[in-house]
Design a protein around this motif. Structure first.
Motif, short mmCIF file in Angstrom:
data_model
loop_
_atom_site.label_atom_id
_atom_site.label_comp_id
_atom_site.label_asym_id
_atom_site.label_seq_id
_atom_site.Cartn_x
_atom_site.Cartn_y
_atom_site.Cartn_z
N CYS A 56 40.73 29.54 46.20
CA CYS A 56 39.94 30.75 46.31
C CYS A 56 39.17 30.90 47.56
O CYS A 56 38.96 29.85 48.31
CB CYS A 56 38.79 30.62 45.26
SG CYS A 56 37.74 32.11 45.19
N GLU A 72 41.79 32.95 43.36
CA GLU A 72 41.99 34.14 43.58
C GLU A 72 43.20 34.75 43.53
O GLU A 72 43.95 34.39 44.62
CB GLU A 72 41.00 34.25 44.88
CG GLU A 72 41.15 35.86 45.47
CD GLU A 72 40.81 36.96 44.29
OE1 GLU A 72 41.60 37.80 44.37
OE2 GLU A 72 39.57 36.89 43.74
N THR A 114 39.66 39.49 39.85
CA THR A 114 39.56 39.20 41.26
C THR A 114 37.93 39.00 41.72
O THR A 114 37.19 39.76 40.99
CB THR A 114 40.21 40.17 42.19
OG1 THR A 114 40.12 39.98 43.53
CG2 THR A 114 39.87 41.73 41.73
#
Length: 329
Positions: A21, A70, A97
């Motif tokens: 992420c 992500e 997201t």
């Protein structure tokens, strides 16, 4: 079907594409980040598409949600969506997201076959955003939301976690903003899935707290169980509608009895629940040459053993070793 011993049937597949992420949200991971999965441990694009094909053609899955970490950090995401959209039994596809990078990819994802997005945004204040995420990317998220709406990835849902002392007073402002911009806001109770294992039930902002705050400015009319179905969010009409707000109360109002989800981690493990401590390995079967029928059998066996509930209220509850970023939302 992916049936369990309590009569629930899993038709909603959550597929984590990466554990990485580009934010460091305080309720998810430490500032320095985590030790990421090694590339050889991750499922390849072909393996992901094969597992999704088995799920939708052999096991009755009708909805696929791509998550992370992500998922926009996954190379080849657009191609993955396109390949899944071309399956004989095309599933409805969505993406969860943080919105960073969505401005440049929203149109391509729509053209590839993505149906809609959920975007995480916890605050309207850029300074609070930086404190929560440890990154200066607030404007990027807002632009990503605008791009998703323009691309027709609707309904665009916004996921918000309220944290004490940071953004816990923002609920009414966030809802007013969501109504004004045509987004569907969903508040999510903070869950015991942080890598630091610092979650404390007695300090979390509950669904009751959220609703009490919203009602200081809005009239909320519950939609009811019939409209909710297996959805995790309880929803209310805002000032009579048509706008809605949802609350996902996994801790204080668990919805386990209607759960229809099965989860696949980025390294190919089946999880029956966000809070499960057990996993079933599909990657090993894939890479050892197992036929589709054997993969389906293993998946069905895993789901047959799904527990009745998450067990958060059980005094013996133990938080999963994997944090949310490594499980997939």
């Amino acid at each position: 079907m992916l049936l369990d011993t309590y009569g629930r049937v899993a038709t909603d597949l959550r597929v984590s594409l990466t554990d990485r992420c580009n934010l460091r949200c305080t309720y998810c991971m430490p500032e320095e980040g985590l030790q990421w999965l090694a590339k050889p441990d991750l499922l390849t694009d072909d393996e992901i598409v094969r597992l999704i094909r088995i799920a939708v053609t052999e096991l009755g899955v009708t909805q696929v949600r791509f998550t992370g970490g992500e998922p926009l950090l996954r190379p080849g995401l657009v191609s993955l969506v396109e390949r899944c959209a071309a399956l004989d039994k095309r599933p409805r596809m969505s993406l969860t997201t943080n919105g960073i990078g969505l401005e440049r990819t929203a149109a391509a994802l729509r053209d590839a076959g993505l149906d809609r997005v959920n975007v995480s945004l916890d605050t309207l204040d850029p300074e609070v955003f930086q404190r929560l995420t440890r990154r200066k990317r607030h404007e990027d998220v807002l632009r990503g939301l605008v791009a998703a709406r323009a691309a027709g990835l609707a309904p665009v849902k916004v996921n918000t976690v309220l944290m004490p002392g940071l953004n816990d007073t923002e609920a009414p402002d966030l809802l007013a903003w969501a109504v004004e911009n045509g987004y569907e806001l969903r508040f999510i109770e903070q869950m015991p899935l942080d890598a630091q294992h610092g979650w404390q039930r007695d300090t979390m902002i509950t669904a009751g707290d959220i609703l009490e705050s919203l009602r200081t400015r809005f009239t909320l009319t519950p939609e009811g169980e019939q409209q909710r179905g297996a959805a995790p969010a309880e929803r209310w009409l805002v000032d009579g509608g048509p706008h809605r707000v949802g609350v996902i109360a996994s801790v204080t109002r668990p919805f386990c009895r209607a759960c229809d989800r099965t989860r696949l981690t980025a390294d190919g493990q089946v999880r029956t629940c966000l809070f499960a401590r057990e996993e079933s390995d599909l990657r090993g079967a894939l890479r050892s040459g197992a036929e589709d029928a054997e993969i389906a059998r293993l998946w069905k066996a895993a789901m047959w053993g799904k527990k009745a509930g998450a067990g958060i209220d059980d005094p013996a509850f133990v938080q999963p070793d994997r944090p949310m970023s490594a499980i997939g939302g």
